[in-house]
Design an enzyme around this catalytic site. Structure first.
Site, short mmCIF file in Angstrom:
data_model
loop_
_atom_site.label_atom_id
_atom_site.label_comp_id
_atom_site.label_asym_id
_atom_site.label_seq_id
_atom_site.Cartn_x
_atom_site.Cartn_y
_atom_site.Cartn_z
N PRO A 130 0.88 -1.27 -0.10
CA PRO A 130 0.01 0.33 -0.09
C PRO A 130 0.91 1.06 -0.27
O PRO A 130 0.48 2.25 -0.52
CB PRO A 130 -1.00 -0.12 1.27
CG PRO A 130 -0.86 -1.41 1.55
CD PRO A 130 0.43 -2.35 1.42
N SER A 134 5.98 0.81 -6.82
CA SER A 134 7.20 0.61 -7.75
C SER A 134 8.55 0.58 -7.07
O SER A 134 9.24 -0.07 -7.80
CB SER A 134 7.72 1.60 -8.64
OG SER A 134 6.14 1.51 -9.31
N THR A 160 -2.40 -9.06 -8.51
CA THR A 160 -3.76 -10.24 -9.74
C THR A 160 -4.09 -11.36 -8.78
O THR A 160 -2.96 -12.43 -9.00
CB THR A 160 -2.92 -10.83 -10.88
OG1 THR A 160 -3.00 -8.51 -11.04
CG2 THR A 160 -3.04 -10.81 -11.73
N ALA A 180 18.18 -3.50 0.36
CA ALA A 180 17.60 -4.13 -0.73
C ALA A 180 18.38 -5.75 -0.83
O ALA A 180 17.66 -7.06 -0.99
CB ALA A 180 17.88 -4.13 -2.25
N GLU A 244 8.59 -10.76 -17.22
CA GLU A 244 7.58 -9.78 -16.66
C GLU A 244 7.18 -9.14 -17.52
O GLU A 244 6.05 -8.34 -18.46
CB GLU A 244 7.36 -9.81 -15.64
CG GLU A 244 6.26 -8.99 -15.08
CD GLU A 244 6.07 -8.31 -13.82
OE1 GLU A 244 4.80 -8.17 -12.82
OE2 GLU A 244 6.85 -8.48 -12.86
N GLN A 281 -10.92 12.08 -45.03
CA GLN A 281 -8.90 12.54 -44.85
C GLN A 281 -8.93 12.64 -43.41
O GLN A 281 -7.69 12.01 -43.43
CB GLN A 281 -9.17 13.92 -45.45
CG GLN A 281 -7.56 14.19 -46.39
CD GLN A 281 -6.85 14.89 -46.27
OE1 GLN A 281 -7.06 16.05 -46.12
NE2 GLN A 281 -6.64 15.33 -47.39
#
Length: 381
Positions: A130, A134, A160, A180, A244, A281
């Protein structure tokens, strides 16, 4: 412009996918919209036809095809029918399997892959949060060691297949001090205590897709559910995002090419001022521009497909294909709606639904702005 990347085997496979679309999916298009999901029997039929396990080795129930062009053919044909169904099937069969095939243990592969290939278990991947969007490196969902297992807490959104998923690959933070390098992937399974789902999200488009929020409240998983090495989750995601993104590009351009073809038929039939509106046109020039943009974009996407099938596609080129195909898709569909006039704003027309369905493609799989940032960095900027 002829496309030269597919062989007779690919085209034979295309005919099988097309038959599946016409026999299984198209007759139930409105049912999927009403229920905001793809019914389980359709998943099983897709599995029976071999469309859900192309990347999965034969020993684990898949087709064991080491040729990404077959994945692309499947995506193209389903995208012509519907962007949402292509997204749901694509996440399950194109995005998720490589994490297990490449990183999973033999036990994990035997445990999860056969049911995924058969359509008996639906898979999702939970990255987005939330508060994060990204920015995957800033995710807040945690997994804390507890004895011989882990305890997961947090939430994910815009997932998904999230409402129906039996299996969810979840990105978690296992070491807050490492940034990270402190991210680890786990498989969370339906029925695990503390794993719940919110309602099916009410989206602007892609109603057929069961998109949901996921919640993890002290969800205990064993170390056998960890996918890949501890702390290597971010790298694993970055390595697989090009597939992906090129998959998204394939879907984007196939989707818009189909609706553009239908629009061309419409403007030849609809009359105004004593002639077909396509022969006016202004409209003629618009259509010439649209056809050219779609075909030129298709040529670039095809080059990316060949590169990916050969193992040479870079993350930067995948980013180019993703953002530009999404932009072209949205621009062209907007023009198609205009050509339909008032009818283009009616949900009963495919062009209206396609226009709504396409808007998210500039956001998901990394927003177009993030794609441009990746490209800009590669330019040394």
């Amino acid at each position: 412009m002829p496309r030269n990347i597919y062989s007779e085997d690919h085209e034979s496979f295309r005919a099988s996918v097309r038959e599946f679309v016409e026999r299984t999916l198209r007759p139930r298009a409105e049912e999927m919209v009403r229920d905001k999901c793809i019914a389980r029997d359709m998943w099983r039929e897709a599995g029976k036809q071999g469309f859900l396990g192309l990347d999965i080795p034969e020993e684990y129930g898949g087709a064991g095809i080491d040729d990404y062009l077959f994945n692309a053919v499947c995506s193209e044909e389903i995208s012509k029918f519907n962007a949402a169904v292509s997204s749901c099937f694509g996440i399950h069969s194109d995005v998720c399997p490589p994490y297990i095939v490449d990183l999973g243990t033999p036990e994990q592969k035997q445990r999860w892959l056969p049911d995924m290939a058969a359509g008996e278990k639906i898979c999702a991947i939970a990255m987005t949060e939330p508060s994060g969007g990204s920015d995957l490196a800033a995710l807040k969902t945690t997994a804390v060691r507890d004895g011989d297992g882990w305890v997961i807490n947090g939430s994910k959104t815009f997932i998904t297949n999230g409402f129906q998923a039996d299996l969810v690959i979840v990105a978690t933070r296992t070491d807050p001090a490492k940034g990270a390098k402190g991210i680890t992937l786990f498989m969370v399974e339906d029925g695990m205590a503390g794993f719940t789902r919110g309602r099916k999200l009410d989206k602007v488009g892609q109603e057929e897709s069961d998109t949901a929020e996921l919640f993890f409240d002290n969800v205990r998983v064993s170390d056998e559910n960890r996918i890949g090495e501890e702390g290597m989750g971010f790298i694993a995601m970055m390595q697989r995002l090009p597939q992906e993104r090129v998959g998204a590009a394939v879907s984007n351009i196939s989707h818009v090419a189909q609706i553009l073809a239908e629009t061309l038929d419409y403007v030849k039939e609809r009359k105004a001022f004593g002639q077909s509106i396509g022969s006016l046109q202004h409209n003629k020039f618009k259509l010439a521009e649209m056809v050219t943009r779609v075909e030129v974009t298709q040529a670039y996407v095809d080059d990316c497909l060949v590169a990916h099938a050969n193992g040479t596609l870079t993350s930067v080129d995948a980013a180019k294909a993703k953002w530009f195909s999404a932009q072209v898709q949205n621009d062209v569909l907007d023009e198609c709606v205009q050509l339909y006039g008032g009818y283009g704003f009616m949900n009963e027309y495919r062009v209206a639904r396609a226009w709504r369905d396409a808007r998210v493609t500039k956001i998901w799989a990394g927003s177009n702005e993030i794609m441009k940032e990746l490209i800009g960095r590669d330019l040394g900027l």
